[in-house]
Design a protein around this motif. Structure first.
Motif, PDB file in Angstrom:
ATOM      1  N   LYS A 169      22.943 -23.813 -17.787  1.00  0.00           N
ATOM      2  CA  LYS A 169      21.955 -23.057 -18.384  1.00  0.00           C
ATOM      3  C   LYS A 169      20.977 -24.169 -18.540  1.00  0.00           C
ATOM      4  O   LYS A 169      21.243 -25.350 -18.824  1.00  0.00           O
ATOM      5  CB  LYS A 169      22.580 -22.859 -19.828  1.00  0.00           C
ATOM      6  N   LEU A 170      19.748 -23.735 -18.760  1.00  0.00           N
ATOM      7  CA  LEU A 170      18.440 -24.421 -18.967  1.00  0.00           C
ATOM      8  C   LEU A 170      17.773 -23.577 -20.225  1.00  0.00           C
ATOM      9  O   LEU A 170      17.210 -22.481 -19.880  1.00  0.00           O
ATOM     10  CB  LEU A 170      17.472 -24.513 -17.846  1.00  0.00           C
ATOM     11  N   ILE A 171      17.886 -24.211 -21.357  1.00  0.00           N
ATOM     12  CA  ILE A 171      17.232 -23.288 -22.641  1.00  0.00           C
ATOM     13  C   ILE A 171      18.083 -21.806 -22.541  1.00  0.00           C
ATOM     14  O   ILE A 171      19.230 -21.878 -22.955  1.00  0.00           O
ATOM     15  CB  ILE A 171      15.899 -23.330 -22.711  1.00  0.00           C
ATOM     16  N   ARG A 172      17.051 -20.850 -21.987  1.00  0.00           N
ATOM     17  CA  ARG A 172      17.723 -19.515 -22.195  1.00  0.00           C
ATOM     18  C   ARG A 172      18.144 -19.176 -20.894  1.00  0.00           C
ATOM     19  O   ARG A 172      18.821 -18.038 -20.770  1.00  0.00           O
ATOM     20  CB  ARG A 172      16.618 -18.511 -22.812  1.00  0.00           C
ATOM     21  N   ASP A 173      17.763 -19.528 -19.711  1.00  0.00           N
ATOM     22  CA  ASP A 173      18.004 -19.000 -18.330  1.00  0.00           C
ATOM     23  C   ASP A 173      19.276 -19.553 -17.948  1.00  0.00           C
ATOM     24  O   ASP A 173      19.909 -20.651 -18.667  1.00  0.00           O
ATOM     25  CB  ASP A 173      16.935 -19.505 -17.535  1.00  0.00           C
ATOM     26  N   ALA A 174      20.042 -18.992 -16.856  1.00  0.00           N
ATOM     27  CA  ALA A 174      21.239 -19.680 -16.461  1.00  0.00           C
ATOM     28  C   ALA A 174      21.454 -19.248 -15.152  1.00  0.00           C
ATOM     29  O   ALA A 174      20.853 -18.253 -14.513  1.00  0.00           O
ATOM     30  CB  ALA A 174      22.492 -18.786 -17.278  1.00  0.00           C
ATOM     31  N   ILE A 175      22.280 -19.853 -14.306  1.00  0.00           N
ATOM     32  CA  ILE A 175      22.650 -19.489 -12.950  1.00  0.00           C
ATOM     33  C   ILE A 175      24.197 -19.491 -12.953  1.00  0.00           C
ATOM     34  O   ILE A 175      24.887 -20.612 -13.660  1.00  0.00           O
ATOM     35  CB  ILE A 175      22.273 -20.471 -11.832  1.00  0.00           C
ATOM     36  N   ILE A 176      24.793 -18.674 -12.361  1.00  0.00           N
ATOM     37  CA  ILE A 176      26.303 -18.288 -12.709  1.00  0.00           C
ATOM     38  C   ILE A 176      26.892 -18.324 -11.412  1.00  0.00           C
ATOM     39  O   ILE A 176      26.585 -17.331 -10.635  1.00  0.00           O
ATOM     40  CB  ILE A 176      26.654 -17.294 -13.703  1.00  0.00           C
ATOM     41  N   PHE A 177      27.976 -18.843 -11.228  1.00  0.00           N
ATOM     42  CA  PHE A 177      28.695 -18.759  -9.822  1.00  0.00           C
ATOM     43  C   PHE A 177      29.815 -18.022 -10.005  1.00  0.00           C
ATOM     44  O   PHE A 177      30.809 -18.448 -11.084  1.00  0.00           O
ATOM     45  CB  PHE A 177      29.144 -19.931  -9.081  1.00  0.00           C
TER      46      PHE A 177
END
Length: 150
Positions: free
Chosen positions: A44-52
């Motif tokens: 996560k970066l503040i509000r955004d995310a990358i999920i695997f």
């Protein structure tokens, strides 16, 4: 040097993202997962995310001042067909992995619609295991698309 396992497959991806634990990610995003889909890791970066997950890479973009509007975009692991790697040089260079994937629904040879996505990593990160993971996946997917045994 950082090592990759599927649990931390994208350490350092997209700059200043921080790894989140599976429980935290599941609490926030499990309602958006498909049947039989499980979160493997995420950042996560503040509000955004990358999920695997075991099925796809999910990019979460919370929009607007309140972040109530959210965009979910996916790259399906079964659609990855190529990978490129660029290792860091001297100076301030970062390492990069670029994956190319099919965007059309049918995985049919000679009818491909492709896009690419670049992931940047700090120079001290060992990206070779990730490159091999995506490379093996791309070879398997290409063989299925072209109906050739690997």
């Amino acid at each position: 040097m950082a090592k990759f396992g599927f649990s931390n497959i994208v350490q350092g991806v997209l700059g200043n993202m921080n790894e989140e634990n599976k429980e935290s990610l599941s609490k926030e995003y499990s309602q958006y997962l498909f049947d039989n889909e499980e979160i493997q890791s995420g950042y996560k970066l503040i509000r955004d995310a990358i999920i695997f997950t075991n099925l796809r890479i999910i990019f979460v973009d919370k929009q607007g001042a309140t972040g109530r509007k959210t965009s979910f975009k996916s790259i399906y692991l079964s659609h990855i067909v190529d990978v490129e790697m660029e290792t860091a040089g001297t100076g301030f260079d970062d390492s990069e992995i670029t994956i190319t994937y099919l965007t059309n629904i049918n995985r049919i040879a000679r009818h491909e619609v492709l896009e690419s996505r670049k992931f940047e990593f700090p120079k001290q990160t060992d990206i070779v295991p990730l490159y091999k993971f995506f490379g093996n996946l791309a070879m398997k997917n290409r063989a299925e698309i072209n109906q050739v045994s690997v």
